[in-house]
Design a protein around this motif. Structure first.
Motif, PDB file in Angstrom:
ATOM      1  N   ASP A 224      -2.988 -12.897  21.758  1.00 47.06           N
ATOM      2  CA  ASP A 224      -3.628 -14.170  21.374  1.00 47.06           C
ATOM      3  C   ASP A 224      -3.293 -14.517  19.930  1.00 47.06           C
ATOM      4  OD1 ASP A 224      -4.640 -14.316  23.871  1.00 47.06           O
ATOM      5  OD2 ASP A 224      -6.735 -13.920  23.331  1.00 47.06           O
ATOM      6  N   ASN A 225      -3.409 -13.539  19.061  1.00 55.17           N
ATOM      7  CA  ASN A 225      -3.140 -13.773  17.644  1.00 55.17           C
ATOM      8  C   ASN A 225      -1.695 -14.179  17.395  1.00 55.17           C
ATOM      9  OD1 ASN A 225      -3.777 -13.787  14.854  1.00 55.17           O
ATOM     10  ND2 ASN A 225      -2.776 -11.789  14.645  1.00 55.17           N
ATOM     11  N   MET A 226      -0.781 -13.551  18.158  1.00 55.68           N
ATOM     12  CA  MET A 226       0.653 -13.837  17.955  1.00 55.68           C
ATOM     13  C   MET A 226       1.122 -15.020  18.806  1.00 55.68           C
ATOM     14  SD  MET A 226       1.318 -11.598  15.732  1.00 55.68           S
ATOM     15  CE  MET A 226       3.074 -11.853  15.542  1.00 55.68           C
ATOM     16  N   LYS A 227       0.197 -15.619  19.554  1.00 52.61           N
ATOM     17  CA  LYS A 227       0.524 -16.754  20.442  1.00 52.61           C
ATOM     18  C   LYS A 227       1.622 -16.369  21.439  1.00 52.61           C
ATOM     19  CE  LYS A 227      -1.432 -20.184  17.443  1.00 52.61           C
ATOM     20  NZ  LYS A 227      -2.389 -19.183  17.025  1.00 52.61           N
TER      21      LYS A 227
ATOM     22  N   ILE B  70       1.520  -8.944  28.885  1.00 46.79           N
ATOM     23  CA  ILE B  70       2.272  -7.701  29.052  1.00 46.79           C
ATOM     24  C   ILE B  70       1.564  -6.838  30.100  1.00 46.79           C
ATOM     25  CG2 ILE B  70       2.876  -5.543  27.846  1.00 46.79           C
ATOM     26  CD1 ILE B  70       3.207  -7.421  25.315  1.00 46.79           C
ATOM     27  N   GLY B  71       2.344  -6.315  31.045  1.00 43.65           N
ATOM     28  CA  GLY B  71       1.766  -5.518  32.134  1.00 43.65           C
ATOM     29  C   GLY B  71       1.599  -4.053  31.744  1.00 43.65           C
TER      30      GLY B  71
ATOM     31  N   ARG C 265       9.640   4.210  16.412  1.00 45.03           N
ATOM     32  CA  ARG C 265       8.952   2.915  16.599  1.00 45.03           C
ATOM     33  C   ARG C 265       9.826   1.778  16.058  1.00 45.03           C
ATOM     34  NH1 ARG C 265       3.999   3.778  13.622  1.00 45.03           N
ATOM     35  NH2 ARG C 265       3.032   5.043  15.240  1.00 45.03           N
ATOM     36  N   LYS C 266      10.410   2.018  14.877  1.00 49.64           N
ATOM     37  CA  LYS C 266      11.294   0.995  14.283  1.00 49.64           C
ATOM     38  C   LYS C 266      12.523   0.775  15.176  1.00 49.64           C
ATOM     39  CE  LYS C 266      10.022   1.791   9.466  1.00 49.64           C
ATOM     40  NZ  LYS C 266      10.227   2.769   8.420  1.00 49.64           N
ATOM     41  N   ASN C 267      13.105   1.883  15.645  1.00 52.38           N
ATOM     42  CA  ASN C 267      14.293   1.779  16.509  1.00 52.38           C
ATOM     43  C   ASN C 267      13.986   0.947  17.747  1.00 52.38           C
ATOM     44  OD1 ASN C 267      15.480   3.644  14.804  1.00 52.38           O
ATOM     45  ND2 ASN C 267      15.215   5.395  16.190  1.00 52.38           N
ATOM     46  N   ILE C 268      12.806   1.195  18.329  1.00 52.01           N
ATOM     47  CA  ILE C 268      12.442   0.513  19.578  1.00 52.01           C
ATOM     48  C   ILE C 268      12.246  -0.981  19.328  1.00 52.01           C
ATOM     49  CG2 ILE C 268      10.524   0.259  21.217  1.00 52.01           C
ATOM     50  CD1 ILE C 268      10.500   3.288  21.508  1.00 52.01           C
ATOM     51  N   ILE C 269      11.606  -1.320  18.230  1.00 53.68           N
ATOM     52  CA  ILE C 269      11.392  -2.745  17.909  1.00 53.68           C
ATOM     53  C   ILE C 269      12.754  -3.434  17.752  1.00 53.68           C
ATOM     54  CG2 ILE C 269      10.543  -4.311  16.093  1.00 53.68           C
ATOM     55  CD1 ILE C 269       8.198  -2.186  15.778  1.00 53.68           C
ATOM     56  N   GLU C 270      13.661  -2.751  17.080  1.00 49.75           N
ATOM     57  CA  GLU C 270      15.012  -3.305  16.892  1.00 49.75           C
ATOM     58  C   GLU C 270      15.722  -3.461  18.238  1.00 49.75           C
ATOM     59  OE1 GLU C 270      16.419  -1.565  12.977  1.00 49.75           O
ATOM     60  OE2 GLU C 270      18.233  -1.491  14.241  1.00 49.75           O
ATOM     61  N   ALA C 271      15.601  -2.423  19.059  1.00 51.68           N
ATOM     62  CA  ALA C 271      16.283  -2.460  20.370  1.00 51.68           C
ATOM     63  C   ALA C 271      15.713  -3.582  21.240  1.00 51.68           C
ATOM     64  CB  ALA C 271      16.132  -1.111  21.080  1.00 51.68           C
ATOM     65  N   LEU C 272      14.395  -3.780  21.200  1.00 55.49           N
ATOM     66  CA  LEU C 272      13.788  -4.855  22.008  1.00 55.49           C
ATOM     67  C   LEU C 272      14.274  -6.221  21.545  1.00 55.49           C
ATOM     68  CD1 LEU C 272      10.087  -3.581  22.253  1.00 55.49           C
ATOM     69  CD2 LEU C 272      11.721  -3.745  24.133  1.00 55.49           C
ATOM     70  N   ASN C 273      14.435  -6.377  20.234  1.00 57.84           N
ATOM     71  CA  ASN C 273      14.804  -7.692  19.689  1.00 57.84           C
ATOM     72  C   ASN C 273      16.303  -7.956  19.721  1.00 57.84           C
ATOM     73  OD1 ASN C 273      12.158  -8.375  19.208  1.00 57.84           O
ATOM     74  ND2 ASN C 273      12.147  -7.539  17.126  1.00 57.84           N
ATOM     75  N   ASP C 274      17.105  -6.893  19.615  1.00 60.79           N
ATOM     76  CA  ASP C 274      18.546  -7.118  19.440  1.00 60.79           C
ATOM     77  C   ASP C 274      19.389  -6.889  20.693  1.00 60.79           C
ATOM     78  OD1 ASP C 274      17.775  -7.590  16.912  1.00 60.79           O
ATOM     79  OD2 ASP C 274      18.629  -5.763  16.030  1.00 60.79           O
ATOM     80  N   LEU C 275      18.911  -6.067  21.621  1.00 59.85           N
ATOM     81  CA  LEU C 275      19.748  -5.775  22.799  1.00 59.85           C
ATOM     82  C   LEU C 275      19.434  -6.747  23.927  1.00 59.85           C
ATOM     83  CD1 LEU C 275      19.542  -1.849  22.812  1.00 59.85           C
ATOM     84  CD2 LEU C 275      21.399  -3.278  21.929  1.00 59.85           C
TER      85      LEU C 275
ATOM     86  N   VAL D  72       4.614  -2.730  17.913  1.00 54.39           N
ATOM     87  CA  VAL D  72       5.578  -3.127  18.958  1.00 54.39           C
ATOM     88  C   VAL D  72       5.244  -4.524  19.483  1.00 54.39           C
ATOM     89  CG1 VAL D  72       6.429  -2.607  21.277  1.00 54.39           C
ATOM     90  CG2 VAL D  72       6.214  -0.765  19.612  1.00 54.39           C
ATOM     91  N   ILE D  73       3.974  -4.809  19.757  1.00 56.49           N
ATOM     92  CA  ILE D  73       3.665  -6.143  20.326  1.00 56.49           C
ATOM     93  C   ILE D  73       3.783  -7.220  19.245  1.00 56.49           C
ATOM     94  CG2 ILE D  73       2.005  -7.569  21.579  1.00 56.49           C
ATOM     95  CD1 ILE D  73       0.937  -5.128  22.906  1.00 56.49           C
ATOM     96  N   GLU D  74       3.295  -6.932  18.043  1.00 57.45           N
ATOM     97  CA  GLU D  74       3.392  -7.964  16.990  1.00 57.45           C
ATOM     98  C   GLU D  74       4.845  -8.309  16.680  1.00 57.45           C
ATOM     99  OE1 GLU D  74      -0.681  -7.773  14.337  1.00 57.45           O
ATOM    100  OE2 GLU D  74       1.195  -7.159  13.395  1.00 57.45           O
ATOM    101  N   GLN D  75       5.706  -7.268  16.652  1.00 51.89           N
ATOM    102  CA  GLN D  75       7.076  -7.510  16.192  1.00 51.89           C
ATOM    103  C   GLN D  75       8.092  -7.746  17.313  1.00 51.89           C
ATOM    104  OE1 GLN D  75       8.138  -4.639  13.019  1.00 51.89           O
ATOM    105  NE2 GLN D  75       5.946  -4.293  12.794  1.00 51.89           N
ATOM    106  N   ALA D  76       7.710  -7.380  18.548  1.00 48.20           N
ATOM    107  CA  ALA D  76       8.700  -7.552  19.637  1.00 48.20           C
ATOM    108  C   ALA D  76       8.036  -7.879  20.972  1.00 48.20           C
ATOM    109  CB  ALA D  76       9.535  -6.274  19.763  1.00 48.20           C
TER     110      ALA D  76
END
Ligand code: GLV
Ligand code: MG
Length: 325
Positions: free
Chosen positions: A126-129, A134-135, A56-66, A92-96
């Motif tokens: 909504d909370n994260m504006k 997301i589909g 989960r951490k790897n994926i959040i990083e990959a979504l944000n950095d790649l 995943v949604i809150e962080q990326a």
């Protein structure tokens, strides 16, 4: 045409859909540079229970950095029957979430499964504006999901595509096969004997019914039908045959469980130059027929009519979508 207008999900190229385990950052880096139309980063079956949190951490990083530009990027969350799922969605949604296009929901069984995820995603966005919605990519891979497919297909405006998960579907229906996708020699009929008493074995496609049903429900709801995995990645001819029969039925793409299957899928699910040329000739012939006050004409010795225009337009639109990518 029915008075009911089928709303189309946002258009996305989906010829190849690359599966990448979230436990492997190197594979994710390679996936971002690949030619895949869609990449899904997996938290579910390709990740062992002990690796779920790190994946989960790897994926959040990959979504944000790649750099995922030029592709659709998705994350396959764990099933609704596991305790991993809520954290997959929340973290995943809150962080990326800003960098995520779709969530892939495995083993969808009822329309309420989709409803529950829709509610969660809406609250988090909504909370994260997060402005964009997301589909959903829904994997149909259980007997329950197949039974409730009609309601599932219509369960959320987030729905974008339906996927046939052949491996889990085989397990769920207790089909007598252990391979992932592909034909089975036991699913065959014998022809009647010819005059010399010889009989031929004709293999059938044991996945015809679920794929055909998925195509119908997907198209009736404006969604993309996508064929799932083919496990024998050293058998390129076998992959091509499976892809072509799915494409012929109306599927828009197929999973690639190995990078070698990406270009094959992109090629096989793109209309050929010959098909595009023929489609243009049909449109021209029907334009002339309209001017001549005719509803049907002959082209190359075959009847074409107003329905042929729609078939030709599907081909031409697809070619334009690919050219515009
Ligand atoms: C995919 O998830 C499958 O089970 O085939
Ligand atoms: Mg599965």
């Amino acid at each position: 045409m029915s008075f009911h207008i089928v709303e189309q999900a946002p258009a996305r190229l989906n010829r190849s859909e690359l599966a990448v385990p979230g436990s492997n950052p190197t594979f994710m880096e390679k996936a971002a540079k690949s030619n895949a139309d869609v990449v899904f980063l997996d938290l579910e079956d390709a990740v062992a229970p002990d690796d779920k949190v790190q994946a989960r951490k790897n994926i959040i990083e990959a979504l944000n950095d790649l750099d995922w530009s030029g592709k659709t990027i998705s994350v396959r969350i764990n099933g609704l029957d596991t305790h991993y799922m809520y954290r997959d969605v929340v973290d995943v949604i809150e962080q990326a979430g800003q960098n995520l296009d779709m969530i892939m929901i495995p083993k969808v069984g009822t329309a309420s499964d989709v409803y529950a995820l829709d509610m969660m995603c809406t609250q988090i966005e909504d909370n994260m504006k997060i402005e964009k919605r997301i589909g959903f990519e829904l994997i149909i891979e259980t007997a329950l999901g197949m039974q409730n497919l009609t309601e599932i297909g219509a369960a959320s405006s987030r729905n974008g595509s339906l996927h046939f998960g052949v491996a889990d579907y085989a397990a769920s229906t207790k089909a007598r096969t252990t391979v992932i996708g592909g034909p089975n020699a036991d699913y065959a009929v014998l022809t009647d004997p010819d005059s010399d008493g010889n009989r031929d074995v004709h293999w059938g496609d044991m996945w015809h019914y679920p794929i055909a049903k998925m195509v119908v429900v997907a198209r009736a709801n404006g969604l993309r039908p996508i064929d799932g995995p083919f496990g024998d990645f050293s058998d390129a001819d076998g992959y091509a045959a499976q892809a072509m029969r799915a494409s012929t039925l109306g599927c828009e793409g197929k999973w690639a469980i190995h990078p070698s299957q990406i270009d094959q899928a992109n090629d096989l699910f793109s209309p050929s130059d010959e098909e595009i040329k023929k489609a243009h000739r049909i449109l021209e012939a029907m334009e002339q027929a309209k001017k001549d006050g005719l509803g049907a004409v002959a082209l190359d010795g075959r009847l074409i009519d107003i329905a042929s225009i729609k078939q030709a337009e599907v081909m031409v639109d697809k070619a334009a979508q690919i050219a515009g990518n």
